[in-house]
Scaffold this active site. Structure first.
Site, mmCIF file in Angstrom:
data_model
loop_
_atom_site.group_PDB
_atom_site.id
_atom_site.type_symbol
_atom_site.label_atom_id
_atom_site.label_comp_id
_atom_site.label_asym_id
_atom_site.label_seq_id
_atom_site.Cartn_x
_atom_site.Cartn_y
_atom_site.Cartn_z
ATOM 1 N N LYS A 34 -36.120 -26.193 51.387
ATOM 2 C CA LYS A 34 -35.667 -27.642 52.109
ATOM 3 C C LYS A 34 -35.745 -27.303 53.731
ATOM 4 O O LYS A 34 -35.212 -26.611 54.173
ATOM 5 C CB LYS A 34 -34.127 -27.819 51.735
ATOM 6 C CG LYS A 34 -33.576 -28.788 52.401
ATOM 7 C CD LYS A 34 -32.146 -29.400 51.863
ATOM 8 C CE LYS A 34 -31.035 -28.695 52.314
ATOM 9 N NZ LYS A 34 -30.513 -29.136 53.934
ATOM 10 N N ASP A 61 -35.382 -33.277 54.271
ATOM 11 C CA ASP A 61 -33.920 -33.677 54.112
ATOM 12 C C ASP A 61 -33.442 -34.515 55.427
ATOM 13 O O ASP A 61 -32.835 -33.945 56.440
ATOM 14 C CB ASP A 61 -32.993 -32.583 53.923
ATOM 15 C CG ASP A 61 -31.476 -32.918 53.641
ATOM 16 O OD1 ASP A 61 -31.322 -34.078 53.439
ATOM 17 O OD2 ASP A 61 -30.708 -32.080 53.863
ATOM 18 N N LYS A 63 -32.189 -37.596 55.367
ATOM 19 C CA LYS A 63 -31.118 -38.548 55.039
ATOM 20 C C LYS A 63 -31.395 -39.969 56.086
ATOM 21 O O LYS A 63 -30.433 -40.340 56.824
ATOM 22 C CB LYS A 63 -29.857 -37.935 55.607
ATOM 23 C CG LYS A 63 -29.395 -36.585 54.710
ATOM 24 C CD LYS A 63 -27.892 -36.260 54.937
ATOM 25 C CE LYS A 63 -27.896 -35.026 54.099
ATOM 26 N NZ LYS A 63 -28.274 -33.955 54.587
ATOM 27 N N ASP A 66 -31.259 -46.800 57.799
ATOM 28 C CA ASP A 66 -31.743 -48.091 58.468
ATOM 29 C C ASP A 66 -31.933 -49.261 58.033
ATOM 30 O O ASP A 66 -31.949 -49.333 56.865
ATOM 31 C CB ASP A 66 -32.948 -47.575 59.641
ATOM 32 C CG ASP A 66 -33.025 -47.980 61.196
ATOM 33 O OD1 ASP A 66 -32.603 -49.189 61.043
ATOM 34 O OD2 ASP A 66 -33.204 -47.047 62.018
ATOM 35 N N THR A 120 -19.843 -34.511 52.059
ATOM 36 C CA THR A 120 -18.868 -33.875 51.593
ATOM 37 C C THR A 120 -17.919 -33.485 52.611
ATOM 38 O O THR A 120 -16.739 -33.133 52.653
ATOM 39 C CB THR A 120 -19.028 -32.513 50.914
ATOM 40 O OG1 THR A 120 -20.366 -31.938 51.618
ATOM 41 C CG2 THR A 120 -19.614 -32.839 49.510
ATOM 42 N N ARG A 211 -27.708 -19.551 53.022
ATOM 43 C CA ARG A 211 -27.175 -18.267 53.647
ATOM 44 C C ARG A 211 -27.227 -17.204 52.620
ATOM 45 O O ARG A 211 -27.530 -16.152 52.903
ATOM 46 C CB ARG A 211 -25.830 -18.453 54.317
ATOM 47 C CG ARG A 211 -26.116 -18.966 55.780
ATOM 48 C CD ARG A 211 -24.833 -19.647 56.329
ATOM 49 N NE ARG A 211 -24.513 -20.877 55.359
ATOM 50 C CZ ARG A 211 -23.435 -21.576 55.679
ATOM 51 N NH1 ARG A 211 -22.714 -21.196 56.776
ATOM 52 N NH2 ARG A 211 -23.152 -22.623 55.046
HETATM 53 O O1 C5P Z 1 -26.124 -21.977 53.596
HETATM 54 P P1 C5P Z 1 -25.801 -22.740 52.379
HETATM 55 O O2 C5P Z 1 -25.917 -22.446 51.117
HETATM 56 O O3 C5P Z 1 -24.288 -23.077 52.632
HETATM 57 O O4 C5P Z 1 -26.568 -24.061 52.790
HETATM 58 C C1 C5P Z 1 -26.320 -25.130 52.078
HETATM 59 C C2 C5P Z 1 -27.241 -26.359 52.598
HETATM 60 O O5 C5P Z 1 -26.945 -27.544 52.047
HETATM 61 C C3 C5P Z 1 -27.269 -26.812 54.014
HETATM 62 O O6 C5P Z 1 -28.665 -27.132 54.567
HETATM 63 C C4 C5P Z 1 -26.325 -27.700 54.252
HETATM 64 O O7 C5P Z 1 -26.691 -28.692 55.121
HETATM 65 C C5 C5P Z 1 -26.722 -28.306 52.926
HETATM 66 N N1 C5P Z 1 -25.384 -29.266 52.399
HETATM 67 C C6 C5P Z 1 -24.261 -28.854 52.049
HETATM 68 N N2 C5P Z 1 -23.477 -29.647 51.666
HETATM 69 C C7 C5P Z 1 -23.402 -30.945 51.327
HETATM 70 C C8 C5P Z 1 -24.763 -31.343 51.849
HETATM 71 C C9 C5P Z 1 -25.795 -30.624 52.250
HETATM 72 O O8 C5P Z 1 -24.090 -27.630 52.076
HETATM 73 N N3 C5P Z 1 -22.659 -31.848 50.995
#
Ligand code: C5P
Length: 233
Positions: A34, A61, A63, A66, A120, A211
């Site tokens: 992603k 991604d 999003k 418009d 979220t 992460r």
């Molecule tokens: O590092 P981590 O596993 O928390 O990353 C989750 C990814 O999903 C990030 O790119 C974050 O921006 C995205 N994301 C999220 N929660 C959401 C929407 C997107 O963690 N509600």
């Protein structure tokens, strides 16, 4: 669900150099990456091409949100870029989504659009401030139904939304879920998480993990462990 849930790496790193160096370490183990606003704003289509040239499939991604003409033009601008998943905001409305779906068909037969419902980061109080009187779960369901009726093949949702959305949308819809943490992993700032196995069992077609893979001492091994958990689910 008959199909195995797939892993998508959230490539949340600052530069193309960091991104490509990291992806050398997961080559052969990982299918999906992603690319989000951080890298795309800095490097544009070049980063998409460079990652795809390494053999990865791309979830872009962005999003989008418009007027219908602008969103559909942006989708058409992806022509020639090997993007297979792209996000847009369902709150942009049915017409915007329909135009985007048509544009995707013209642009690339492999491109699928994923709807984002309620971020979220928005709680019920913040939703009310923006004129949405119902709580987040109701708004998520309303927007997902609207998105599906407008032709979207899938949605991004939180792990907690998986069971209800899978029920409402049926088996064919893609449900792509961040907020996933292998058992024992650092939660970082994610609050309501599921393990890969739980997300698969709740109906995720794809999980987005950042992460726990990016910070792992052996990222390839971290991907293998998650993939194994998904196969066993
Ligand atoms: O590092 P981590 O596993 O928390 O990353 C989750 C990814 O999903 C990030 O790119 C974050 O921006 C995205 N994301 C999220 N929660 C959401 C929407 C997107 O963690 N509600």
């Amino acid at each position: 669900m008959a199909k195995t849930t797939e892993v998508i790496l959230a490539l949340d790193v600052p530069t193309q150099q960091d991104a490509l160096a990291f992806l050398e370490r997961t080559r052969g183990e990982l299918t999906w990456v992603k690319i989000g606003l951080q890298l795309f704003t800095r490097h544009g289509p070049d980063i998409v091409k460079a990652v795809a040239d390494m053999g990865y499939k791309i979830f872009l991604d962005l999003k989008l949100h418009d007027i219908p003409n602008t969103v559909s033009s942006a989708v058409k601008s992806l022509k020639g870029l090997p993007v297979e998943l792209l996000t847009l905001h369902t709150v942009g409305g049915a017409e915007m989504m329909r135009w985007a779906v048509e544009a995707a068909k013209e642009t690339n037969p492999d491109l699928k659009l994923l709807g984002v419902t309620v971020l979220t980061s928005m709680d019920d109080a913040q939703l009310r401030e923006t004129g949405v009187p119902t709580g987040a779960p109701e708004q998520v369901e309303r927007l997902a139904r609207l998105g599906q009726a407008s032709g979207l093949p899938g949605f991004v949702c939180s792990p907690l939304e998986l069971p209800s959305l899978r029920k409402i949308l049926g088996d064919d819809s893609l449900l792509v879920t961040p907020g996933v943490r292998p058992a024992g992993a650092d939660l970082d700032e994610q609050k309501r998480v599921m393990t890969p196995r739980q997300a698969a069992q709740a109906g995720a077609s794809h999980i987005v993990v950042g992460r726990p893979i990016l910070k792992a001492p052996d990222p390839a091994q971290a991907v293998r462990a998650i993939a194994q958990e998904l196969r066993d689910a």
